[in-house]
Design a protein around this motif. Structure first.
Motif, PDB file in Angstrom:
ATOM      1  N   VAL A  15      78.740 -26.650  52.596  1.00 48.96           N
ATOM      2  CA  VAL A  15      77.748 -26.061  51.694  1.00 48.96           C
ATOM      3  C   VAL A  15      78.459 -25.316  50.570  1.00 48.96           C
ATOM      4  N   TYR A  16      77.772 -25.254  49.435  1.00 52.58           N
ATOM      5  CA  TYR A  16      78.320 -24.670  48.210  1.00 52.58           C
ATOM      6  C   TYR A  16      77.274 -23.752  47.587  1.00 52.58           C
ATOM      7  N   GLN A  17      77.735 -22.725  46.888  1.00 53.53           N
ATOM      8  CA  GLN A  17      76.838 -21.834  46.167  1.00 53.53           C
ATOM      9  C   GLN A  17      77.512 -21.341  44.891  1.00 53.53           C
ATOM     10  N   LYS A  18      76.702 -21.228  43.844  1.00 52.30           N
ATOM     11  CA  LYS A  18      77.136 -20.502  42.656  1.00 52.30           C
ATOM     12  C   LYS A  18      76.755 -19.030  42.826  1.00 52.30           C
ATOM     13  N   GLN A  19      77.614 -18.163  42.319  1.00 49.84           N
ATOM     14  CA  GLN A  19      77.254 -16.745  42.376  1.00 49.84           C
ATOM     15  C   GLN A  19      76.049 -16.506  41.482  1.00 49.84           C
ATOM     16  N   TYR A  20      75.112 -15.722  42.016  1.00 50.02           N
ATOM     17  CA  TYR A  20      73.849 -15.486  41.319  1.00 50.02           C
ATOM     18  C   TYR A  20      73.498 -14.014  41.442  1.00 50.02           C
ATOM     19  N   LEU A  21      72.935 -13.463  40.373  1.00 55.64           N
ATOM     20  CA  LEU A  21      72.486 -12.071  40.422  1.00 55.64           C
ATOM     21  C   LEU A  21      71.223 -11.910  39.590  1.00 55.64           C
ATOM     22  N   GLN A  71      72.688   2.322  37.149  1.00 55.50           N
ATOM     23  CA  GLN A  71      71.273   2.127  36.805  1.00 55.50           C
ATOM     24  C   GLN A  71      70.964   0.686  36.425  1.00 55.50           C
ATOM     25  N   ILE A  72      71.765  -0.244  36.913  1.00 54.24           N
ATOM     26  CA  ILE A  72      71.404  -1.662  36.859  1.00 54.24           C
ATOM     27  C   ILE A  72      70.859  -1.976  38.242  1.00 54.24           C
ATOM     28  N   ILE A  73      69.541  -2.077  38.342  1.00 52.65           N
ATOM     29  CA  ILE A  73      68.848  -2.138  39.635  1.00 52.65           C
ATOM     30  C   ILE A  73      68.820  -3.582  40.119  1.00 52.65           C
ATOM     31  N   THR A  74      69.573  -3.869  41.166  1.00 54.29           N
ATOM     32  CA  THR A  74      69.687  -5.254  41.627  1.00 54.29           C
ATOM     33  C   THR A  74      68.471  -5.662  42.451  1.00 54.29           C
ATOM     34  N   ILE A  75      68.048  -6.909  42.257  1.00 50.87           N
ATOM     35  CA  ILE A  75      66.831  -7.438  42.891  1.00 50.87           C
ATOM     36  C   ILE A  75      67.161  -8.517  43.919  1.00 50.87           C
ATOM     37  N   ASN A  76      68.067  -9.421  43.558  1.00 46.50           N
ATOM     38  CA  ASN A  76      68.365 -10.576  44.407  1.00 46.50           C
ATOM     39  C   ASN A  76      69.766 -11.062  44.054  1.00 46.50           C
ATOM     40  N   SER A  77      70.453 -11.637  45.026  1.00 51.84           N
ATOM     41  CA  SER A  77      71.822 -12.068  44.754  1.00 51.84           C
ATOM     42  C   SER A  77      72.262 -13.106  45.772  1.00 51.84           C
ATOM     43  N   GLN A  78      73.309 -13.826  45.423  1.00 48.72           N
ATOM     44  CA  GLN A  78      74.024 -14.635  46.400  1.00 48.72           C
ATOM     45  C   GLN A  78      75.476 -14.745  45.960  1.00 48.72           C
ATOM     46  N   THR A  79      76.349 -14.885  46.936  1.00 52.42           N
ATOM     47  CA  THR A  79      77.771 -14.950  46.656  1.00 52.42           C
ATOM     48  C   THR A  79      78.210 -16.381  46.395  1.00 52.42           C
ATOM     49  N   GLN A  80      79.393 -16.546  45.833  1.00 45.69           N
ATOM     50  CA  GLN A  80      79.955 -17.857  45.538  1.00 45.69           C
ATOM     51  C   GLN A  80      80.536 -18.463  46.806  1.00 45.69           C
ATOM     52  N   LEU A  81      80.284 -19.773  47.010  1.00 44.96           N
ATOM     53  CA  LEU A  81      80.871 -20.511  48.129  1.00 44.96           C
ATOM     54  C   LEU A  81      81.432 -21.822  47.614  1.00 44.96           C
ATOM     55  N   ASN A  82      82.565 -22.216  48.141  1.00 46.76           N
ATOM     56  CA  ASN A  82      83.168 -23.490  47.735  1.00 46.76           C
ATOM     57  C   ASN A  82      83.583 -24.261  48.987  1.00 46.76           C
ATOM     58  N   GLY A  83      82.659 -25.015  49.541  1.00 44.01           N
ATOM     59  CA  GLY A  83      82.964 -25.867  50.677  1.00 44.01           C
ATOM     60  C   GLY A  83      83.086 -25.131  51.992  1.00 44.01           C
ATOM     61  N   VAL A  84      82.111 -24.319  52.313  1.00 42.78           N
ATOM     62  CA  VAL A  84      82.062 -23.641  53.610  1.00 42.78           C
ATOM     63  C   VAL A  84      81.416 -24.582  54.624  1.00 42.78           C
ATOM     64  N   VAL A 130      64.139  -4.876  31.362  1.00 39.72           N
ATOM     65  CA  VAL A 130      63.935  -6.319  31.346  1.00 39.72           C
ATOM     66  C   VAL A 130      64.448  -6.901  32.660  1.00 39.72           C
ATOM     67  N   LEU A 131      63.820  -7.974  33.092  1.00 35.80           N
ATOM     68  CA  LEU A 131      64.234  -8.678  34.302  1.00 35.80           C
ATOM     69  C   LEU A 131      65.218  -9.765  33.905  1.00 35.80           C
ATOM     70  N   VAL A 132      66.383  -9.776  34.540  1.00 33.33           N
ATOM     71  CA  VAL A 132      67.464 -10.680  34.152  1.00 33.33           C
ATOM     72  C   VAL A 132      67.972 -11.445  35.364  1.00 33.33           C
ATOM     73  N   ASN A 133      68.305 -12.721  35.191  1.00 34.68           N
ATOM     74  CA  ASN A 133      69.114 -13.415  36.191  1.00 34.68           C
ATOM     75  C   ASN A 133      70.292 -14.089  35.509  1.00 34.68           C
ATOM     76  N   ILE A 134      71.424 -14.067  36.168  1.00 35.09           N
ATOM     77  CA  ILE A 134      72.644 -14.693  35.651  1.00 35.09           C
ATOM     78  C   ILE A 134      73.234 -15.584  36.738  1.00 35.09           C
TER      79      ILE A 134
END
Length: 599
Positions: free
Chosen positions: A465-471, A436-449, A576-580
């Motif tokens: 390209v690089y990405q931090k994991q986001y949820l 029951q943690i309803i996910t809205i948006n996300s991206q995975t971690q990337l390190n030099g793709v 509550v709406l959360v992003n991490i």
């Protein structure tokens, strides 16, 4: 860019014929939203040089939708767009509004037409208005000088319902060219011989601007005859010989009709008078693509990759001049690009601080009306068909799981179908929704793709390209304090959490304005940081997100579905709406998911 300039540049690069698409304004809001998706999809798969949007005789609501479609195609979808504009029964004030809207959106192409009278009405010149297309051309040229390329209509077989002979029509065309026209788009036709003879006469008359033939695909026998009759055009015997015996088989008619149209197109291209085809799509996708495929005009993978190389950012850049320098967007609108561009259209007037995001001091900030009357891009009936009538939070979470498993193409807060970026964390997302943690948006971690990666790549091929994991997710209010206690001293996992009333908690350092969550490194360039998380835009997104939930609730109330309406009230009041963000983009640990599994 102007159509004539774009076609000239393309001819300098390749002798391959080019093409464009025409779309008309749908009659329903849902039809408009679906057309946006189709226009975007057809561009991605075929790379037309431009599209154009029809006008509706006499102005009115549908004509205003024409300007909205042009603005969205140019500003949101980043498609080179031409706007039809007629002067039939049109006051100059309405023409001025349409031209100003096109100008503001970055559109540089107008197809100036006299137009046809409204159904069951006579054509009348509005007092102070224009009588002929040439007058409209003169007016646009005088007011906007060289800003617009101005196209005009050509009639290889005469104007429907008009007894004017061929030489007079060519003389009228010459007058439109002398008034400032830049190119000609013709009425549909099926007789290549008639078209080629007409082109010869046009050139002999001293008209040397590009001639763009209007090509009408054949989809059904009845539509084929109806359109030919309405336009009063000649149907070659060979067309009737092949189509009449199979008239009751729509699939066979389309196959045979496509072959006939392809042969016709090849003949007119071989004549040397034209190098570009303009396809009247009738808002359909398959028929025009069949023609282009059989003519080998669709781009191959290398050409598609080449186009993508020009996309320096993870989204297609807007062609609106106010947005062309935009290189950063908040991640919250990743799956709602229409809403993002609409919401921030007025922020551009306040100069996009640092070229990044909206300024909370702007009088336009937070104006939800910028997005139109409905933030859910579905009709009330369609939303019930797509998302049914959830009664519990578990039902909403299951709806998200269905989206993640690609059983549902969109969600109330996500316009776009899921792509393969999410595959690496798909199981983790599904497990969270089951809690029951309803996910809205996300991206995975990337390190030099590699930036040429088919799933994650963007920008020039020779970079990384690089990405931090986001949820981003909805969390029951009862768990919010536990989340804060777990993260209050964490410097690696940073978060924002906010409820509908605007109560915010965060562990972001004071004075931290923006946290880049996507960036690219390319030779000879500074670091590009196109996607960020920051407080001001998150609070703006919070307003929109809870508004979406409230509109979803209103739809249930309008359909007297009380249990579902009560559920939405529960989500609005008790979540509550959360992003991490996980700022450690090197670690392979799924820190965000590990944390949430303990909350």
């Amino acid at each position: 860019m102007k159509i004539t300039e774009k076609l000239q540049k393309q001819r300098e690069k390749s002798s391959k014929p080019t093409f464009s698409y025409e779309y008309f304004v749908p009659k329903t809001t849902q039809g408009v939203q679906n057309l946006y998706d189709r226009m975007d999809r057809m561009y991605e798969s075929s790379l037309p040089q431009f599209i154009d949007i029809t006008w509706n005789a006499g102005g009115g609501v549908l004509s205003r939708l024409s300007t909205d479609l042009v603005s969205t195609a140019q500003s949101v979808l980043g498609l080179e767009t031409c706007m039809h504009l007629t002067c039939t029964n049109m006051p100059v004030s309405r023409i001025d509004e349409a031209l100003q809207s096109a100008y503001d959106s970055g559109c540089q192409n107008i197809l100036a037409l006299r137009g046809d009278p409204p159904v069951n009405s006579e054509w009348t010149q509005v007092q102070g208005g224009f009588k002929y297309a040439k007058d409209l051309v003169k007016y646009i040229r005088a007011k906007y000088r060289d800003h617009f390329d101005i196209g005009v209509a050509g009639y290889p077989e005469g104007h429907p319902g008009d007894d004017t002979d061929d030489s007079e029509l060519i003389d009228y065309l010459k007058q439109k060219v002398d008034a400032g026209a830049s190119f000609v788009i013709t009425q549909m036709f099926y007789d290549a011989d008639i078209f080629i003879k007409w082109c010869k006469k046009v050139r002999e008359a001293g008209i040397d601007i590009p001639i763009i033939p209007g090509i009408m695909p054949i989809t059904t026998y009845a539509a084929f005859l109806r359109r030919a009759q309405w336009c009063d055009i000649h149907i070659p015997d060979e067309f009737m010989k092949q189509l009449e015996p199979i008239k009751d088989d729509d699939q066979q008619v389309r196959e045979t009709g496509t072959s006939l149209v392809v042969d016709m197109c090849q003949r007119i291209l071989d004549s040397g008078y034209v190098t570009h085809l303009h396809l009247y799509t009738m808002n359909l996708e398959k028929a025009p693509l069949m023609i282009l495929e059989r003519m080998n005009l669709l781009p191959d993978q290398e050409e598609l990759d080449g186009e993508n190389t020009l996309a320096m950012l993870p989204w297609r850049k807007s062609l609106n001049p106010q947005r062309r320098n935009e290189e950063v967007r908040p991640i919250f609108w990743k799956r709602r690009p229409y809403s993002y561009v609409a919401r921030t259209s007025q922020w551009a007037v306040d100069e996009f601080p640092n070229g990044r995001f909206g300024d909370s001091s702007s009088p336009a900030f937070g104006d939800l009306d910028l997005c139109g009357s409905s933030l859910i891009r579905q009709s009330g009936k369609k939303s019930l068909e797509l998302w049914s009538t959830p009664k519990t939070a578990e039902d909403v979470a299951q709806l998200v799981v269905d989206f993640l498993e690609r059983k549902v193409s969109c969600l109330p807060w996500s316009d776009m179908p899921l792509n393969h970026e999410v595959d690496a964390i798909l199981d983790d997302l599904i497990q969270l929704n089951k809690k029951q943690i309803i996910t809205i948006n996300s991206q995975t971690q990337l390190n030099g793709v590699k930036s040429s990666d088919p799933v994650f790549g963007w920008g020039p091929k020779d970079g990384y390209v690089y990405q931090k994991q986001y949820l981003e997710f909805l969390l029951p209010r009862s768990k919010a304090q536990r989340l804060h206690d777990a993260l209050k001293d964490d410097v690696i996992l940073t978060y924002f959490a906010v409820d509908d009333e605007g109560n915010l908690s965060t562990n972001h350092p004071d004075g931290c304005r923006a946290n880049s969550v996507t960036w690219g490194i390319f030779p000879g360039r500074e670091v590009l940081q196109p996607t960020i998380v920051e407080k001001v835009s998150f609070l703006a997104w919070k307003e929109e997100f809870f508004h979406i939930l409230k509109e979803w609730r209103l739809n249930f109330q309008n359909h007297q579905i009380g249990d579902s309406a009560d559920l939405l009230t529960h989500l609005i009041s008790d979540y509550v709406l959360v992003n991490i963000v996980d700022n450690d983009f090197i670690s392979q640990d799924n820190k965000i998911f590990a944390l949430l599994n303990t909350i």
